[in-house]
Design a protein around this motif. Sequence first.
Motif, PDB file in Angstrom:
ATOM      1  N   LEU A 183      51.686 -74.387   7.758  1.00  0.00           N
ATOM      2  CA  LEU A 183      50.306 -74.825   7.598  1.00  0.00           C
ATOM      3  C   LEU A 183      49.490 -73.699   6.965  1.00  0.00           C
ATOM      4  CD1 LEU A 183      48.203 -77.098   8.259  1.00  0.00           C
ATOM      5  CD2 LEU A 183      47.767 -75.871  10.400  1.00  0.00           C
ATOM      6  N   LEU A 228      49.276 -83.820  14.928  1.00  0.00           N
ATOM      7  CA  LEU A 228      48.101 -83.559  14.111  1.00  0.00           C
ATOM      8  C   LEU A 228      46.896 -84.294  14.692  1.00  0.00           C
ATOM      9  CD1 LEU A 228      49.619 -83.773  10.524  1.00  0.00           C
ATOM     10  CD2 LEU A 228      49.417 -81.804  12.043  1.00  0.00           C
ATOM     11  N   LEU A 280      55.274 -77.092  10.369  1.00  0.00           N
ATOM     12  CA  LEU A 280      55.167 -78.547  10.459  1.00  0.00           C
ATOM     13  C   LEU A 280      56.039 -79.051  11.593  1.00  0.00           C
ATOM     14  CD1 LEU A 280      54.193 -81.266   9.263  1.00  0.00           C
ATOM     15  CD2 LEU A 280      56.180 -81.197   7.737  1.00  0.00           C
ATOM     16  N   ARG A 315      50.002 -82.375   1.385  1.00  0.00           N
ATOM     17  CA  ARG A 315      48.760 -82.644   2.092  1.00  0.00           C
ATOM     18  C   ARG A 315      48.894 -83.947   2.879  1.00  0.00           C
ATOM     19  NH1 ARG A 315      44.464 -81.026  -2.718  1.00  0.00           N
ATOM     20  NH2 ARG A 315      44.675 -78.755  -2.463  1.00  0.00           N
ATOM     21  N   PHE A 353      45.561 -81.757   6.263  1.00  0.00           N
ATOM     22  CA  PHE A 353      46.426 -80.640   6.632  1.00  0.00           C
ATOM     23  C   PHE A 353      47.280 -80.282   5.414  1.00  0.00           C
ATOM     24  CE2 PHE A 353      45.456 -83.195  10.293  1.00  0.00           C
ATOM     25  CZ  PHE A 353      45.151 -82.286  11.289  1.00  0.00           C
ATOM     26  N   SER A 354      47.277 -79.023   5.023  1.00  0.00           N
ATOM     27  CA  SER A 354      48.018 -78.569   3.841  1.00  0.00           C
ATOM     28  C   SER A 354      49.181 -77.689   4.264  1.00  0.00           C
ATOM     29  CB  SER A 354      47.095 -77.786   2.898  1.00  0.00           C
ATOM     30  OG  SER A 354      46.056 -78.612   2.405  1.00  0.00           O
ATOM     31  N   TYR A 355      50.389 -78.061   3.807  1.00  0.00           N
ATOM     32  CA  TYR A 355      51.602 -77.325   4.140  1.00  0.00           C
ATOM     33  C   TYR A 355      52.301 -76.856   2.867  1.00  0.00           C
ATOM     34  CZ  TYR A 355      51.263 -79.151   8.912  1.00  0.00           C
ATOM     35  OH  TYR A 355      50.842 -79.451  10.177  1.00  0.00           O
ATOM     36  N   LYS A 393      43.488 -76.384   6.685  1.00  0.00           N
ATOM     37  CA  LYS A 393      43.145 -77.708   7.181  1.00  0.00           C
ATOM     38  C   LYS A 393      41.636 -77.923   7.071  1.00  0.00           C
ATOM     39  CE  LYS A 393      42.875 -76.541  12.140  1.00  0.00           C
ATOM     40  NZ  LYS A 393      43.456 -76.818  13.474  1.00  0.00           N
TER      41      LYS A 393
END
Length: 215
Positions: A153, A214, A209, A123, A142-144, A156
């Motif tokens: 991703l 971002l 990513l 995150r 943002f969560s990857y 978000k």
Amino acid sequence: MIICMCLLCLCVGVRAQELQKQGRGVEDLVPKGWEHTEATGDLNKDGIVDLVVVATPDFKENTKTRDDGFVYNFNQPLLAVYFGTAEGKLQLWRQHDQVIPARPDEYVSIDASLTITEKGVLRISLETFASMGGWGTEHRNFSYRYQDGDFYLIGKENQSMSRNTGEMETTSENYLTWRRQKVKENVFDDNVPKTEKWTKLPKKPLEKLGEQRLY
């Protein structure tokens, strides 16, 4: 010969200011004097601790010092992912030079923070604060997830708030369920009703990513 030696010195100087490709800890990887934040956890599910770091160079030509000594750093932050090895080292997987936005001016700050969850989700959080020109603050997450050899991703969240009215809006998008949640509320006034709305998102390939900055 003198010219060649000078060019060599310049090249060495540039290399010395880069993130190192391998080390045993963040102190081995980030040049001394650089601002940095980091998070550790198992990203690729191999049982070995990995590292993600955001580091901002201290190149003097991109800084400005106030009369009271405070330094504005306008250098471009670097985002780097290191995977842990069985030998106890951290090996650079990939470095992204244009993912984390730089501070745009003296009146707007952008602070980055990192978290790796127990499930290995990375995150990246960005908090934007304007000291002049407006009352707004913004927090973005943002969560990857690492899968199929890259980070994708999967969700978000964007939260904006007005510091003078207390009005806040939070929009969350989940790219595993393809749904969006939008919540509006007032953090200063409990009498203002809180609203929540769910909508469907159009399905599309997950973003990797580094494919865009971002915001």
